[in-house]
Write a protein that holds these residues in place. Structure first.
Motif, PDB file in Angstrom:
ATOM      1  N   ALA A   1      -0.214   3.193   2.623  1.00  0.00           N
ATOM      2  CA  ALA A   1      -1.600   2.765   2.421  1.00  0.00           C
ATOM      3  C   ALA A   1      -1.885   1.458   3.159  1.00  0.00           C
ATOM      4  O   ALA A   1      -2.983   1.254   3.689  1.00  0.00           O
ATOM      5  CB  ALA A   1      -1.886   2.602   0.930  1.00  0.00           C
ATOM      6  N   GLU A   2      -0.900   0.568   3.207  1.00  0.00           N
ATOM      7  CA  GLU A   2      -1.070  -0.683   3.941  1.00  0.00           C
ATOM      8  C   GLU A   2      -1.218  -0.403   5.441  1.00  0.00           C
ATOM      9  O   GLU A   2      -2.045  -1.026   6.121  1.00  0.00           O
ATOM     10  CB  GLU A   2       0.122  -1.606   3.685  1.00  0.00           C
ATOM     11  CG  GLU A   2       0.125  -2.891   4.497  1.00  0.00           C
ATOM     12  CD  GLU A   2      -0.984  -3.870   4.129  1.00  0.00           C
ATOM     13  OE1 GLU A   2      -1.165  -4.858   4.866  1.00  0.00           O
ATOM     14  OE2 GLU A   2      -1.676  -3.647   3.117  1.00  0.00           O
ATOM     15  N   PHE A   3      -0.432   0.549   5.955  1.00  0.00           N
ATOM     16  CA  PHE A   3      -0.553   0.926   7.369  1.00  0.00           C
ATOM     17  C   PHE A   3      -1.944   1.492   7.643  1.00  0.00           C
ATOM     18  O   PHE A   3      -2.569   1.168   8.659  1.00  0.00           O
ATOM     19  CB  PHE A   3       0.530   1.952   7.718  1.00  0.00           C
ATOM     20  CG  PHE A   3       0.495   2.418   9.149  1.00  0.00           C
ATOM     21  CD1 PHE A   3       1.056   1.652  10.164  1.00  0.00           C
ATOM     22  CD2 PHE A   3      -0.102   3.625   9.486  1.00  0.00           C
ATOM     23  CE1 PHE A   3       1.031   2.080  11.484  1.00  0.00           C
ATOM     24  CE2 PHE A   3      -0.137   4.070  10.803  1.00  0.00           C
ATOM     25  CZ  PHE A   3       0.432   3.284  11.803  1.00  0.00           C
TER      26      PHE A   3
ATOM     27  N   PHE B   1       5.938  -0.221  12.485  1.00  0.00           N
ATOM     28  CA  PHE B   1       5.597  -0.845  11.202  1.00  0.00           C
ATOM     29  C   PHE B   1       6.770  -0.744  10.220  1.00  0.00           C
ATOM     30  O   PHE B   1       7.121  -1.727   9.546  1.00  0.00           O
ATOM     31  CB  PHE B   1       4.356  -0.161  10.630  1.00  0.00           C
ATOM     32  CG  PHE B   1       3.898  -0.713   9.310  1.00  0.00           C
ATOM     33  CD1 PHE B   1       3.528  -2.042   9.173  1.00  0.00           C
ATOM     34  CD2 PHE B   1       3.822   0.117   8.198  1.00  0.00           C
ATOM     35  CE1 PHE B   1       3.081  -2.546   7.952  1.00  0.00           C
ATOM     36  CE2 PHE B   1       3.380  -0.369   6.978  1.00  0.00           C
ATOM     37  CZ  PHE B   1       3.008  -1.703   6.849  1.00  0.00           C
ATOM     38  N   LEU B   2       7.401   0.422  10.137  1.00  0.00           N
ATOM     39  CA  LEU B   2       8.509   0.617   9.200  1.00  0.00           C
ATOM     40  C   LEU B   2       9.743  -0.188   9.595  1.00  0.00           C
ATOM     41  O   LEU B   2      10.622  -0.431   8.767  1.00  0.00           O
ATOM     42  CB  LEU B   2       8.850   2.103   9.084  1.00  0.00           C
ATOM     43  CG  LEU B   2       7.769   2.978   8.443  1.00  0.00           C
ATOM     44  CD1 LEU B   2       8.189   4.448   8.458  1.00  0.00           C
ATOM     45  CD2 LEU B   2       7.457   2.529   7.020  1.00  0.00           C
ATOM     46  N   ALA B   3       9.813  -0.614  10.854  1.00  0.00           N
ATOM     47  CA  ALA B   3      10.921  -1.466  11.300  1.00  0.00           C
ATOM     48  C   ALA B   3      10.650  -2.944  11.041  1.00  0.00           C
ATOM     49  O   ALA B   3      11.517  -3.784  11.285  1.00  0.00           O
ATOM     50  CB  ALA B   3      11.172  -1.251  12.798  1.00  0.00           C
ATOM     51  N   SER B   4       9.481  -3.252  10.505  1.00  0.00           N
ATOM     52  CA  SER B   4       9.078  -4.646  10.326  1.00  0.00           C
ATOM     53  C   SER B   4       9.287  -5.126   8.899  1.00  0.00           C
ATOM     54  O   SER B   4       9.322  -4.320   7.961  1.00  0.00           O
ATOM     55  CB  SER B   4       7.595  -4.803  10.689  1.00  0.00           C
ATOM     56  OG  SER B   4       6.778  -4.254   9.651  1.00  0.00           O
ATOM     57  N   PRO B   5       9.389  -6.446   8.697  1.00  0.00           N
ATOM     58  CA  PRO B   5       9.435  -6.980   7.330  1.00  0.00           C
ATOM     59  C   PRO B   5       8.142  -6.708   6.573  1.00  0.00           C
ATOM     60  O   PRO B   5       8.151  -6.602   5.347  1.00  0.00           O
ATOM     61  CB  PRO B   5       9.632  -8.490   7.547  1.00  0.00           C
ATOM     62  CG  PRO B   5      10.147  -8.641   8.929  1.00  0.00           C
ATOM     63  CD  PRO B   5       9.562  -7.499   9.714  1.00  0.00           C
TER      64      PRO B   5
END
Length: 460
Positions: free
Chosen positions: A84-86, A362-366
């Motif tokens: 949802a944030e993405f 995005f999934l690779a990010s903090p």
């Protein structure tokens, strides 16, 4: 058939993690809690206020994506908050597609039908390689690779590689070397946290003598049994043998396997030590194995349950609090060193597009990891995640230990195996160890069956 030679060199024991974890778990633990998710700002080119992140994402208005994973319940709900944030930051719309185990078969049917998801969360390195070999998986683009290189140790990057190409982003990790226990039961029995396997057997007898069954085992899910075996084997046989068996360079008829199965039988072979006996355990799925340990007041169905840090999600379902009602100790050492076995789930792109690549980035990010980290029952191998966002001291300690270990870890053995042997319900290692739980006296017979199934799956 598949080989694990491209990643096996990075899988070393987590001695540093074991030391950190053992010391920290002796501390007074805080209660498990999770705040409601507060989504970030509306500007899709800025970082999330939720995580304090600064990752730049593209505008994706009108883009629709599908993400497939086997996650259910709270785990699925928490991951949807990340998605949802993405959506909020990019304008994309994402549909979560519930998958079944083995996910590689599920994806095969979707691809055959012409409707693969854009991204899939794959729980085994073996599945990543199968997807790459079949041409399903697409390599990560430059932006995703850059984010991965910035935030992950080389070891965690290498597990997502096939040959020299990067396919996977290990979004989720697990410490699978923990035993959780009902604190009130231990207090009433006068039991203490064991440091060795011998101590564990003594603790189990003490609990049994107090009138409570010692162990809850989710035997209906064969993967829990492979995890039991891996912890015993890694500690008893050592990391070199562990790597050899993971690659099928030694046979399952090896004396080291016999020794580990014989050790396991000291618990599995005592029907009064397992909730419901073997037949009951084989009908108990993993979530129920946890909840039945922490419900029933001072007379739960069992005092202890083995599994990873993610157990906390299921403990929360019982309204028990980590640190008071539910406590934990590291898996006791069987040999010279306590084992630490890691697992994880990787995001893999199946439909190469700007949207799918942005989601992998995005999934690779903090930014992404910190959203789910604060909700509990989740562990990220991302070294730039702020550990203070984890909701309790147990999670914070496990996260620190994982990052401190760097490339020093051993990945789940069954997840390294071909899917047919190490990742399919009712087949291979899962089924063979279920049969062993049913009849722990037949060590030689199970060894022969494991070797036959492994040889067929590995092709050697």
């Amino acid at each position: 058939m598949r080989s694990t030679s491209n990643t096996i060199g990075t899988r070393r024991t987590v001695k540093a993690a074991a030391t950190l974890l053992a010391g920290a778990l002796a501390l007074s633990l805080t209660a498990c809690g999770s705040d409601d998710d507060k989504s970030g700002g509306s500007d899709s080119s800025t970082g999330s206020k939720e995580s304090g992140g600064t990752l730049t994402l593209p505008k994706l208005d009108g883009t629709t994506l599908e993400v497939a994973a086997v996650w259910t319940g709270t785990e699925q709900a928490n991951f949807k908050k990340v998605l949802a944030e993405f959506e909020k930051r990019t304008g994309a719309k994402i549909t979560f597609v519930p998958a079944q185990d083995p996910i590689i078969n599920f994806l095969g049917s979707k691809i055959a039908g012409g409707s693969p998801p854009d991204v899939a969360m794959l729980p085994q390195p073996g599945a990543i390689k199968q997807a790459a070999d079949k041409g399903w998986a697409k390599p990560l683009g430059a932006e995703a690779q850059a984010e991965l290189a910035k935030n992950y140790s080389q070891g965690w990057q290498d597990i997502g590689k096939v040959g020299d190409k990067q396919y996977g982003v290990y979004y989720k990790a697990a410490n699978k070397s923990l035993i959780w226990y009902n604190a009130k039961v231990f207090e009433n029995a006068g039991a203490s946290d064991p440091a060795t396997w011998k101590d564990l057997l003594t603790t189990a007898q003490t609990v049994y003598d107090s009138g409570v069954t010692p162990f809850s085992i989710g035997g209906a899910d064969g993967w829990t049994l492979t995890d039991w075996f891996e912890n015993v084997y890694l500690s008893q046989a050592g990391p070199e043998k562990y790597d050899q068996l993971a690659q099928h360079k030694i046979k399952w008829t090896d004396p080291s396997v016999k020794e580990a199965l014989t050790t396991l039988a000291q618990v599995w072979g005592k029907k009064d030590w397992v909730a419901g006996g073997a037949s009951g355990a084989l009908q108990t799925e993993f979530p129920a194995s946890v909840t039945q340990t922490f419900t029933g007041g001072e007379q739960p169905k069992a005092a202890m349950v083995y599994e990873g840090d993610f157990v906390q999600v299921n403990i929360a379902d019982t309204k028990s609090k980590v640190g008071t009602d539910a406590k934990v100790f590291p898996f006791p050492k069987v040999g010279d060193t306590a084992p630490v076995v890691s697992g994880g789930d990787a995001a893999v792109i199946l439909k190469d597009s700007k949207g799918a690549q942005a989601l992998a980035t995005f999934l690779a990010s903090p930014d992404a990891a910190e959203i789910q980290a604060k909700l509990g029952g989740y562990l990220s191998p991302n070294k730039n995640v702020d550990v203070s966002v984890y909701p309790n001291e147990v999670q914070q300690t496990i996260a620190k230990a994982l990052v401190a270990a760097g490339d020093d870890f051993r990945f789940d053995m069954s997840d390294q195996a071909p899917q047919a042997f190490g990742g399919t319900p009712g087949k291979g290692e899962w089924k063979d160890l279920q049969d062993f739980l049913k009849n722990p006296t037949d060590v030689a017979g199970i060894q022969a069956k494991l070797e036959s199934d492994a040889a067929a799956a590995y092709g050697n």
